[in-house]
Design a protein around this motif. Structure first.
Motif, short mmCIF file in Angstrom:
data_model
loop_
_atom_site.label_atom_id
_atom_site.label_comp_id
_atom_site.label_asym_id
_atom_site.label_seq_id
_atom_site.Cartn_x
_atom_site.Cartn_y
_atom_site.Cartn_z
N ARG A 87 46.99 61.91 79.13
CA ARG A 87 46.40 60.60 78.84
C ARG A 87 47.03 59.53 79.74
N ASN A 178 56.77 64.09 75.29
CA ASN A 178 55.57 63.64 74.60
C ASN A 178 55.22 64.72 73.58
N PRO A 179 55.92 64.71 72.46
CA PRO A 179 55.72 65.78 71.47
C PRO A 179 54.49 65.50 70.61
N PRO A 180 54.10 66.46 69.78
CA PRO A 180 53.03 66.14 68.81
C PRO A 180 53.55 65.09 67.82
N TYR A 181 52.74 64.08 67.54
CA TYR A 181 53.23 63.05 66.61
C TYR A 181 52.15 62.47 65.69
N ALA A 201 49.48 70.62 69.73
CA ALA A 201 50.02 69.59 70.62
C ALA A 201 49.85 68.19 70.06
N LEU A 202 49.22 68.09 68.90
CA LEU A 202 48.87 66.76 68.38
C LEU A 202 49.52 66.40 67.05
N1 GLN Z 1 48.02 60.01 72.18
C1 GLN Z 1 47.47 61.24 71.76
C2 GLN Z 1 46.21 61.02 70.96
O1 GLN Z 1 46.07 60.03 70.29
C3 GLN Z 1 48.49 62.03 70.95
C4 GLN Z 1 49.44 62.70 71.84
C5 GLN Z 1 50.47 63.45 71.07
O2 GLN Z 1 50.38 63.76 69.89
N2 GLN Z 1 51.49 63.77 71.77
O3 GLN Z 1 45.30 61.81 71.01
#
Ligand code: GLN
Length: 273
Positions: A87, A178-181, A201-202
């Motif tokens: 992104r 940039n981990p899943p968050y 990954a999300l």
């Molecule tokens: N920014 C991403 C999104 O909103 C999330 C990326 C992440 O979880 N590392 O789709």
């Protein structure tokens, strides 16, 4: 079928830009060639391939997966359904890591949860320095290695495993991640394109999406040199909580970076002792 007719159909279904891209992928013809060859009869396979891609796109497959490629930080990255599509927001994480690197002579750098390898590769290209990569997904790590090698001309130290598990005994000056968050609720609200990306990954885990980030901040000190820095991408709604976790884990010089859209996106701090 003639190219002109195929193009007319695809423009109707997929719009002008995507029609041209789909035809390029299916026929190998760039835009100029598409104009010159408008009256040409296309091989059946090329028409079928174009129809197939058009259908996938209309079913919600992101354009980056259709193309198999996405630009990030001015560099080309191969992408597949095994990796999150890089992104533009994440370019701020690269900016932070590059800036932090300037206070070290030859910083040892890790991109944790590398996915497509975009962050680590962009840092390596910008600084002309090696960057180590790791990820829990074997398929993602293979793509990350390929992207790193393609853009830097060198093989990365790429290791498979959960968070710091593959880095026992290693020490870094900078860890960028940039981990899943996403919380489960935010994930639920994402549009159908995002739902085609790997949820691994999300989704970050926990009510606040911060389970993985909490583990990273907690463990990072064991892998950082003194004054080493940890930089994490998260959602702007998580910045305050992340700041608290950083402070509780003994980090200092905590600061925040905004993304191109003006939202707080990256938080970073240094290991003091
Ligand atoms: N920014 C991403 C999104 O909103 C999330 C990326 C992440 O979880 N590392 O789709």
């Amino acid at each position: 079928m003639r190219l002109r007719a195929l193009k007319r159909d695809l423009i109707q279904s997929n719009g002008d830009l995507e029609a041209r891209i789909i035809i390029r992928i299916a026929t190998g013809m760039d835009e100029i060639a598409q104009i010159i060859n408008a009256e040409k009869e296309l091989p059946e396979e090329a028409v079928e391939k174009a129809m197939q891609l058009s259908k996938e796109r209309l079913a919600g497959t992101p354009m980056a997966y259709i193309m198999g490629e996405k630009e990030f930080y001015g560099l080309p990255f191969k992408v597949s359904r095994d990796v999150l599509i890089p992104r533009p927001d994440t370019e701020s994480l690269v900016d932070v890591a590059v800036r932090l690197a300037s206070s070290f002579a030859k910083p040892r750098i890790l991109d944790l949860c590398t996915g497509s390898g975009a962050v680590g590769t962009a840092i390596a290209c910008t600084l002309s320095l090696p960057v180590a990569l790791s990820d829990i997904s074997p398929a993602a790590l293979a793509i990350a290695s390929e992207n790193y090698e393609r853009n830097t001309g060198k093989k990365p130290d790429a290791r498979l495993g959960s968070l710091f598990e593959p880095w026992k005994g290693a020490v870094f000056d900078i860890i960028a991640t940039n981990p899943p968050y996403l919380t489960d609720a935010w994930y639920g609200e994402t549009d159908k394109d995002v739902k085609q990306e790997p949820s691994l990954a999300l989704i970050g885990g926990g009510d606040d999406g911060l389970d993985i980030i909490r583990q990273i901040i907690h463990q990072a000190s064991g892998y950082l040199a003194k004054d080493g820095a940890l930089a994490i991408e998260c959602d702007f709604r998580q910045i305050e909580s992340c700041g608290r976790i950083f402070r509780n884990e003994g980090f200092s010089s905590i600061a925040v970076e905004k993304d191109a859209a003006g939202k707080e996106r990256v938080i970073y701090g240094r290991r003091l002792s």
